[in-house]
Design a protein around this motif. Structure first.
Motif, PDB file in Angstrom:
ATOM      1  N   GLY A 125      21.270 115.503 -57.298  1.00  0.00           N
ATOM      2  CA  GLY A 125      21.999 116.681 -56.849  1.00  0.00           C
ATOM      3  C   GLY A 125      22.392 116.640 -55.386  1.00  0.00           C
ATOM      4  N   GLY A 126      22.549 115.440 -54.840  1.00  0.00           N
ATOM      5  CA  GLY A 126      22.933 115.301 -53.438  1.00  0.00           C
ATOM      6  C   GLY A 126      21.774 115.113 -52.491  1.00  0.00           C
ATOM      7  N   GLU A 127      20.540 115.140 -53.011  1.00  0.00           N
ATOM      8  CA  GLU A 127      19.353 114.873 -52.193  1.00  0.00           C
ATOM      9  C   GLU A 127      18.641 113.662 -52.796  1.00  0.00           C
ATOM     10  OE1 GLU A 127      16.954 118.341 -51.885  1.00  0.00           O
ATOM     11  OE2 GLU A 127      18.559 119.576 -51.037  1.00  0.00           O
ATOM     12  N   PRO A 128      19.177 112.459 -52.552  1.00  0.00           N
ATOM     13  CA  PRO A 128      18.733 111.263 -53.290  1.00  0.00           C
ATOM     14  C   PRO A 128      17.257 110.949 -53.091  1.00  0.00           C
ATOM     15  CG  PRO A 128      20.772 110.844 -52.081  1.00  0.00           C
ATOM     16  CD  PRO A 128      20.247 112.155 -51.586  1.00  0.00           C
ATOM     17  N   ASN A 129      16.692 110.342 -54.122  1.00  0.00           N
ATOM     18  CA  ASN A 129      15.379 109.727 -53.972  1.00  0.00           C
ATOM     19  C   ASN A 129      15.444 108.323 -54.530  1.00  0.00           C
ATOM     20  OD1 ASN A 129      14.323 109.671 -56.852  1.00  0.00           O
ATOM     21  ND2 ASN A 129      14.663 111.880 -56.623  1.00  0.00           N
ATOM     22  N   ALA A 130      14.569 107.467 -54.012  1.00  0.00           N
ATOM     23  CA  ALA A 130      14.572 106.058 -54.409  1.00  0.00           C
ATOM     24  C   ALA A 130      13.138 105.585 -54.579  1.00  0.00           C
ATOM     25  CB  ALA A 130      15.295 105.213 -53.359  1.00  0.00           C
ATOM     26  N   TRP A 131      12.972 104.695 -55.543  1.00  0.00           N
ATOM     27  CA  TRP A 131      11.676 104.103 -55.838  1.00  0.00           C
ATOM     28  C   TRP A 131      11.815 102.596 -55.797  1.00  0.00           C
ATOM     29  CZ3 TRP A 131       7.600 107.407 -57.802  1.00  0.00           C
ATOM     30  CH2 TRP A 131       7.981 108.729 -58.008  1.00  0.00           C
ATOM     31  N   LEU A 132      10.785 101.925 -55.348  1.00  0.00           N
ATOM     32  CA  LEU A 132      10.758 100.464 -55.421  1.00  0.00           C
ATOM     33  C   LEU A 132       9.376 100.023 -55.876  1.00  0.00           C
ATOM     34  CD1 LEU A 132       9.087  99.078 -52.811  1.00  0.00           C
ATOM     35  CD2 LEU A 132      11.088  99.863 -51.587  1.00  0.00           C
TER      36      LEU A 132
END
Length: 726
Positions: free
Chosen positions: A643-650
């Motif tokens: 929703g425009g507030e990205p999250n990322a996982w690695l």
């Protein structure tokens, strides 16, 4: 209201890995109804076959060898990689298919194919790929090398003086090592070890006129390609070792007439099966199984195309291989030995030299002392991108400084694969000998690294480290390190979580990501993880981690569903995933559902992909790319627009059954906006329309796009600009 997180069916309570609902809270929940699920499942052929996809991957590995614009020795190395990859494919995947068929467990794959149908297609594709590789070597690479004065010749191409030199070499060094094995009523057909090169020799007794068969093994202790005369920067000549042996067979069989000699090579089932529940000592059980591995049943017979039918019939009969398992190829066999040619000191025939640089936050100041990694991590999280960021001056230095720092109380680390002269191992030994608490989770069942890992486990134990071999039934594949430090304001945890092994050698050629952080929530989660792996802790949940086999699949599916909810609510949405392989049907179906609901999905997959993109009504909004370059793309990244507030996982997990169900894997949610932004920039470049890549069609065939920007070269250039401006 929050999405319900359903644990994976195969989840094990051993990891205690739960997912708190609040981690996935959204304003508009999304729960797909039965009608939408059925809209995905009606596409019965929606999965590509994983084994055939793997062979398609090796077609892409071969492509650089066929590309005349590539540096010549890099083309040579591509040929060697194809051979290594095919060996592993037959030893593990084909052997597994044959074992299931023999055991009567031949169930239909997700692709709709039965194991026997998959095998039939494998023989066709693998035969074509092997012949193509051999012909590229013979018709393109050998002439191109000769133009650069690197000559790969056969015995008959040697002049008289060169043959004399080889004769001396044979007499002095090779002959004493050889053991010819005869075949007659008193000498049964010898056991042929997997992946060994062998000469099948037909002899005749000149007195009786009777013919005999013998086998001579090519010793693996010598270089495969024998230099003929002195090598120099201006040129070199090489002859295969088997040619030297073949030219001197009379020395091995004096008094006999040598009628024929032909090269052959057998691939055997070399997958491991260790019953951990029944083994008092897992190391002892594994050592026993490694011995058994040498005697696995054959799954492939490679012979040179010049072999006579009579000798081939004998080999097929004695080895018990089927006709379709015979690969008749232009010689020489086993091109793995080309690595030694690719290693020649001809830098003008390789990629320009690349030297990793120290991450800017870890770069040395105007001092002779290295940067204090702990001080740097306290100031800011450090997102590492190897090999562009040096492993030696980041992760390795982190562990080495921890070992030497008197304020460090404990070091805990997982080890899956490591290098032969590992500075990480040395640092852990030093830490234990200095009295620090050192816990090492060693995965001794890491395929084909088992023997090396057993040696490291024993070395660490002897130094006083607490060595644990993971959990029964699960491989510990996650890449995590935790340093506990006593500081003036109290105990602080420093954590590293990465996508690659703690291996200083492969870190120079594998592309990987890693995070060094002092984030308290992450440190707490990783502390629980190590307690779960080493003891009886059963912590019910993690706040910043997804941990397989409990919550990686369900957590990612929840994230995918959340993107659908954002899209339906009119907010921005999007999914980007970078992985080595995407096979898991539940995750693939969730991605299909997202596509059907209008969410844009972009996937970058180095190897196997079972998802079929671009199918009308199913996956029009999904694209799949693959990048192969001078570095092995190895990182796993999961990015959601949110929703425009990205999250990322690695983390360490690929989207495969073995990773999600039978391994301890970890994904970490990046805790700061800057790291998430850096991941977004990387993925923007990777998925840009003008970035060169392979693209997957709905028919399972990969094609090259016309992109002019090469991802890895662009990242190298960006690194050089940062270095020059710093």
């Amino acid at each position: 209201m929050t999405l319900e997180i359903v644990p994976d069916p195969a989840a094990s309570a051993a990891t205690g890995a739960g997912v708190p609902d609040e981690a996935y809270e959204v304003d508009v929940p999304y729960e797909p109804d039965a009608e939408l699920v059925a809209a995905v499942e009606k596409f019965e052929d929606r999965f590509l076959d994983r084994e055939l996809s793997w062979l398609r991957f090796n077609e892409r590995v071969l492509a650089p060898a066929e590309d005349p614009t590539m540096p010549l020795l890099e083309r040579v190395r591509s040929l060697a990689f194809v051979s290594s990859n095919l060996d592993e494919f037959f030893m593990v995947r084909v052997a597994g298919l044959k074992r299931r068929i023999a055991a009567g467990l031949a169930v239909r794959a997700a692709s709709g194919l039965m194991p026997r149908e998959v095998l039939e297609q494998i023989w066709d594709l693998a035969h074509a790929l092997s012949v193509r590789q051999a012909e590229v070597f013979r018709d393109e690479i050998v002439p191109a090398l000769a133009e650069e004065h690197i000559e790969l010749v056969r015995w008959d191409d040697l002049d008289r003086e060169e043959q004399k030199a080889c004769k001396r070499l044979f007499k002095d060094r090779i002959y004493p090592v050889l053991t010819p094995l005869a075949v007659d009523p008193a000498h049964p057909f010898p056991y042929i070890s997997g992946l060994s090169l062998n000469l099948a020799v037909v002899l005749r007794n000149p007195t009786t006129g009777k013919e005999h068969f013998a086998r001579v093994k090519v010793p693996p202790i010598f270089d495969r390609f024998v230099p003929v005369g002195p090598s120099s920067s201006s040129g070199a000549r090489f002859v295969p070792l088997e040619d030297v042996i073949g030219a001197h067979l009379k020395r091995l069989f004096p008094g006999m007439d040598v009628l024929e000699s032909h090269m052959f090579r057998v691939t055997r089932n070399e997958d491991l099966e260790v019953e951990e529940d029944d083994a008092e000592n897992l190391l002892a059980a594994l050592e026993k199984e490694l011995l058994r591995r040498r005697f696995g049943p054959p799954v492939r017979l490679e012979v040179e195309e010049t072999i006579s039918d009579s000798v081939l019939d004998l080999l097929v009969s004695e080895l018990g291989v089927a006709t379709e398992e015979v690969f008749r190829l232009p010689g020489p066999l086993d091109l793995r030995g080309l690595h030694s040619i690719a290693d020649l000191s001809r830098e003008e025939l390789k990629h320009p030299a690349f030297v990793p640089t120290t991450h800017l936050r870890l770069a040395e100041v105007e001092s002779s002392k290295p940067v204090d990694v702990f001080k740097a991590a306290r100031r800011h999280d450090v997102l590492l991108h190897h090999p562009y960021d040096s492993f030696a001056t980041s992760v390795q230095r982190f562990i080495e400084q921890a070992a030497a720092d008197p304020q460090v109380l404990a070091i805990k680390q997982t080890l899956y694969r490591t290098s032969g002269d590992s500075p990480i191992i040395d640092a852990l030994v030093d830490a234990a000998e200095a009295g620090k608490q050192v816990l090492v989770i060693v995965e001794i069942k890491a395929r084909f690294d088992e023997e090396a890992n057993i040696r490291w486990a024993r070395k660490l134990e002897h130094a006083g480290c607490h060595v644990v071999y993971g959990l029964v039934g699960l491989k510990t594949h996650c890449k995590a390190a935790l340093v506990v430090r006593d500081e003036p304001d109290g105990i602080r945890r420093y954590t590293h979580i990465g996508t690659g092994n703690y291996n200083s050698k492969t870190a120079r050629t594998y592309e990987d990501l890693g995070l060094i952080t002092t984030d308290e929530a992450i440190g707490e989660d990783v502390a629980h993880l190590f307690n779960n792996l080493s003891g009886w802790s059963r912590d019910p949940e993690y706040h910043q981690l997804l941990v397989a086999p409990n919550s990686v699949r369900s957590g990612l599916i929840a994230q995918i569903h959340r993107e659908i909810a954002h899209h339906e609510a009119g907010r921005s949405s999007g999914i980007r995933i970078k992985a080595n392989s995407i096979v898991d049907e539940a995750v693939v179906d969730a991605l299909y559902l997202a596509s059907q609901e209008g969410v844009r999905v972009e996937l970058m997959v180095r190897g196997i992909c079972a998802l079929r993109p671009g199918v009308p009504g199913l996956s029009e909004n999904i694209t799949v790319r693959s990048v192969l370059g001078r570095f092995l793309e190895h990182s796993r990244v999961f990015w959601f627009d949110n929703g425009g507030e990205p999250n990322a996982w690695l983390g360490s997990a690929d989207l495969m059954h073995r990773n999600l169900d039978r391994r301890v894997e970890v994904l970490v949610r990046l805790p700061d906006e800057e790291s998430v932004g850096a991941i977004r920039e990387l993925l923007d470049l990777a998925f840009a329309h003008d970035t060169f890549a392979w693209e997957l069609g709905s028919d399972g065939v990969w094609t090259r796009n016309e992109g002019t920007v090469h991802l890895q070269e662009a990242l190298i250039e960006g690194q050089r600009r940062r270095r020059s401006s710093s």
